[in-house]
Scaffold this motif. Structure first.
Motif, short mmCIF file in Angstrom:
data_model
loop_
_atom_site.label_atom_id
_atom_site.label_comp_id
_atom_site.label_asym_id
_atom_site.label_seq_id
_atom_site.Cartn_x
_atom_site.Cartn_y
_atom_site.Cartn_z
N GLN A 293 135.34 84.69 2.29
CA GLN A 293 134.74 86.10 2.60
C GLN A 293 133.88 86.80 1.54
O GLN A 293 133.13 87.81 1.69
CB GLN A 293 136.23 87.19 2.53
N ILE A 294 133.75 86.01 0.29
CA ILE A 294 132.76 86.62 -0.74
C ILE A 294 131.78 85.34 -1.03
O ILE A 294 132.60 84.31 -1.45
CB ILE A 294 133.52 87.06 -2.02
N VAL A 295 130.61 85.40 -0.85
CA VAL A 295 129.80 84.48 -1.32
C VAL A 295 128.62 84.87 -1.96
O VAL A 295 127.93 86.06 -1.54
CB VAL A 295 129.13 83.64 0.07
N PHE A 296 128.36 84.56 -3.20
CA PHE A 296 127.08 84.70 -3.94
C PHE A 296 125.97 83.68 -3.75
O PHE A 296 126.34 82.44 -3.68
CB PHE A 296 127.33 85.00 -5.75
N TYR A 297 124.77 84.24 -3.47
CA TYR A 297 123.66 83.16 -3.27
C TYR A 297 122.57 83.81 -3.74
O TYR A 297 122.43 85.10 -4.00
CB TYR A 297 123.71 82.91 -1.66
N GLU A 298 121.54 82.91 -3.75
CA GLU A 298 119.99 83.21 -4.22
C GLU A 298 119.27 83.04 -3.01
O GLU A 298 119.32 81.98 -2.43
CB GLU A 298 119.76 82.37 -5.34
N SER A 299 118.12 83.70 -3.03
CA SER A 299 117.01 83.72 -1.90
C SER A 299 115.88 83.39 -2.40
O SER A 299 115.49 84.12 -3.49
CB SER A 299 117.08 84.89 -1.23
N PHE A 300 115.05 82.84 -1.74
CA PHE A 300 113.77 82.07 -2.36
C PHE A 300 112.71 82.20 -1.08
O PHE A 300 111.71 81.63 -1.22
CB PHE A 300 113.63 80.49 -2.67
N ASP A 301 112.93 83.09 -0.50
CA ASP A 301 111.74 83.44 0.46
C ASP A 301 111.19 85.08 0.28
O ASP A 301 111.26 85.39 -0.82
CB ASP A 301 112.18 83.46 1.83
N ALA A 302 110.90 85.53 1.23
CA ALA A 302 110.22 86.90 1.28
C ALA A 302 111.25 88.01 0.51
O ALA A 302 110.80 88.78 -0.24
CB ALA A 302 109.72 87.41 2.55
N ASN A 303 112.34 87.70 0.90
CA ASN A 303 113.56 88.65 0.28
C ASN A 303 113.90 88.04 -0.95
O ASN A 303 115.23 87.92 -1.12
CB ASN A 303 114.40 88.92 1.29
N ASP A 304 113.08 87.41 -1.95
CA ASP A 304 113.76 86.89 -3.23
C ASP A 304 114.92 87.72 -3.68
O ASP A 304 114.71 88.82 -3.82
CB ASP A 304 112.58 86.62 -4.07
N GLY A 305 115.71 87.03 -4.38
CA GLY A 305 116.70 87.84 -5.18
C GLY A 305 117.97 87.30 -5.08
O GLY A 305 118.21 86.15 -4.57
#
Length: 580
Positions: A293-305
């Motif tokens: 139910q809890i996932v931390f993740y990084e984004s590497f596209d237009a919505n970086d963060g």
């Protein structure tokens, strides 16, 4: 010509029918407006003869019109709210940038009123750690894998450190490693078992006993599997085209990024169907809770963060890439460093809390076990529920501890304690530290409310040129350039001289956690010395200075040969090993 006449005639007939219908409807509306009794009669006839409740239909249509009107109003209000939030965010971002500019001009960080208040509040430090494993532990240095029983695996010594994909559980009793797409499992005695070929990624779970791996199967893009060590069984989880994955602390759930026509983030527990968490962006999962139910993740596209999904709700907690990240044992909290800031976030919170407004720090973990989730990327899970009880941070100048469940940073020792001449540990009541000032050495204590210090080496005896201490700071080795010797003390007892008359004072000293001795360089030679019961031992000659080896062991001894900057060696127990 005949066909055109027929088409024109049909159109005229259709127009006449439509005109008659409109005329009848307009006449009906006109009459019923003037004569409500006629309207009532129409309703009675429709109800009695046709079973149609015209009044109910009218009410239903009126309710539908009202609903659409309210929806339109709500959408308008939502658009207005989003515009206001966007303007507010832009304003806050501009203010943050202005604050950052001000901070660059002023070395002293100006705390907000809220942070100052929290810093003034007393905090009681608590003992953390739930593990009780006492067997051999696996470590890595350079590309050598070894355990605390002294066994060393040299199978991978030709592999570059960053290409050695090794992952251990929190106790260091199990590990998985990939070499040339071959996946191996290691137990605490470093017995090595081959698991699979064509493997791309892997990760041991926090508790141990399970690990995930991704591999290519018969030309099908990467699939993700969970391996049960006790059962010696692999189970496929989710679908194909898997790029990145993370495993839960108990090893029963994975979060993974599926790269297809649509980019998707899923979580999936063994025996259950995958749950879609996010779409439309390329991501890399950092951690996933046991229930998924809890996932931390990084984004590497237009919505970086950096994002957190909690019970289906997505929260953006950073708009930047992160340098380092620390998670609690349940993977519900994160302390992370982004460019220019250190922040804290707990799943379910509205936003991340700024802890400090600078970056590029060293972090040190005390008194608890921990694991790196991805080798070489500074992503760690700690055996704690409160970061303040187990972490200190230094900025290459000063040392800081943390205070509070939602942490704030506290500068230890004011301007007296510098990271290059201090050793910090955690005692029963909080951080303790040794520091050098004006040729003397002091021990400081901080209990979450007040700081105290005491003199442990007086420069009037012999001035200090440098000193080292063990992890608990219970043992100290002090080098004196006036006394021309190294002196040793344990638990505050009297100091004893542990080097001979041939010692030449040097600042190059280091404590070795593997054998508990002090290593020092004198006259281009590397020596080790303990409590003085034995003479110093010569380790190596033509040594320039202490170097650095990639290792999960803090302060493992590594040195560089004089005149050859590409020739480094790491000391692993009784062996001296070349590293790349």
């Amino acid at each position: 010509m005949g066909n055109n006449n027929k088409r024109n005639g049909a159109l005229i007939a259709l127009f006449i029918i439509l005109l008659v219908f409109v005329s009848i409807f307009a006449g009906y509306k006109f009459i019923t407006k003037l004569r409500p009794d006629v309207d009532s009669k129409f309703n009675e006839v429709a109800q009695d003869q046709l079973g149609i409740d015209i009044e109910a239909i009218r009410e239903q249509r009126q309710a539908e019109r009202e609903r659409k009107k309210q929806e339109k109003l709500a959408r308008k209000e939502e658009r207005q709210r989003l515009k206001e939030e966007e303007k507010k965010a832009e304003k806050e971002e501009k203010e943050d940038d202005d604050d950052d500019d001000d901070d660059d001009d002023d070395e002293s960080f100006s705390l907000s009123a809220a942070l100052k208040k929290k810093l003034d509040e007393p905090y009681t430090y608590k003992a953390q750690g739930t593990r009780n494993y006492e067997g051999p532990k696996i470590h890595v240095a350079g590309s050598y894998i070894f355990n605390t029983n002294g066994k060393i695996l040299k199978d991978f010594h030709e592999v570059e450190r960053y290409n050695l994909f090794l992952s251990m559980n929190v106790d260091g009793s199990e590990a998985v490693v990939i070499n040339d797409k071959e996946l191996f499992y290691l137990d605490a005695d470093l017995n090595m078992t081959k698991i699979e070929d064509e493997v791309r990624g892997t990760g041991m779970c926090y508790e141990g006993g399970y690990f995930y791996y991704t591999k290519e199967v018969a030309g099908v893009p990467y699939e993700v599997y969970i391996y049960d060590v006790a059962a010696k069984k692999s189970t496929k989880v989710g679908e194909s085209n898997i790029s990145e994955a993370a495993i839960s602390p108990d090893g029963q759930t994975v979060a993974y990024f599926k790269y297809d026509a649509i980019k998707m983030l899923y979580s999936c527990r063994l025996g259950e169907e995958p749950k879609l968490l996010d779409t439309g962006t390329r991501v890399s999962p950092l951690t996933v809770s046991n229930d998924g139910q809890i996932v931390f993740y990084e984004s590497f596209d237009a919505n970086d963060g950096v994002y957190c999904v909690h019970n289906g709700m997505k929260t953006k907690i950073s708009k930047e890439y992160i340098h380092a990240a620390y998670f609690d044992r349940d993977c519900t909290q994160i302390l992370f460093e982004e460019p220019g800031k250190i922040k804290y976030y707990r799943a379910g919170d509205k936003s991340a809390v700024e802890v400090w407004n600078h970056s590029y720090y060293n972090y040190k973990i005390y008194n608890v076990s921990y694991m790196e989730t991805r080798c070489g990327f500074e992503r760690f899970i700690l055996d704690t529920d409160t970061f303040a009880d187990v972490l200190t941070i230094d900025d290459y100048s000063s040392y800081y501890c943390l205070k509070g469940e939602t942490p704030v940073m506290y500068k230890l020792g004011g301007d007296n304690v510098k990271s290059y001449n201090a050793y910090v540990t955690f005692g029963d009541k909080g951080p303790e530290y040794l520091y050098q000032k004006d040729g003397s050495v002091y021990r400081g204590y901080y209990d979450g409310e007040t700081e105290t210090s005491e003199l442990v080496w007086d420069s009037s005896q012999n001035a200090v040129s440098g000193f080292v201490a063990n992890a608990e700071t219970s043992e100290m080795w002090i080098a004196s350039y006036t006394g021309k010797a190294i002196f040793y003390s344990k638990d505050g007892q009297d100091y004893v001289k542990v080097t001979g008359d041939d010692y030449k004072p040097s600042y190059e000293m280091q404590w070795n956690p593997l054998d508990g001795k002090c290593y020092y360089i004198s006259d281009d030679k590397l020596y080790s010395v303990g409590d003085g019961s034995e003479e110093p031992s010569l380790v190596a000659e033509d040594v320039d200075w202490f170097s650095y080896a990639f290792s999960d062991v803090d302060d493992i001894v590594c040195y560089e040969i004089k005149g050859n900057y590409d020739e480094d060696y790491v000391v692993v127990y009784d062996e001296i090993l070349p590293i790349k």
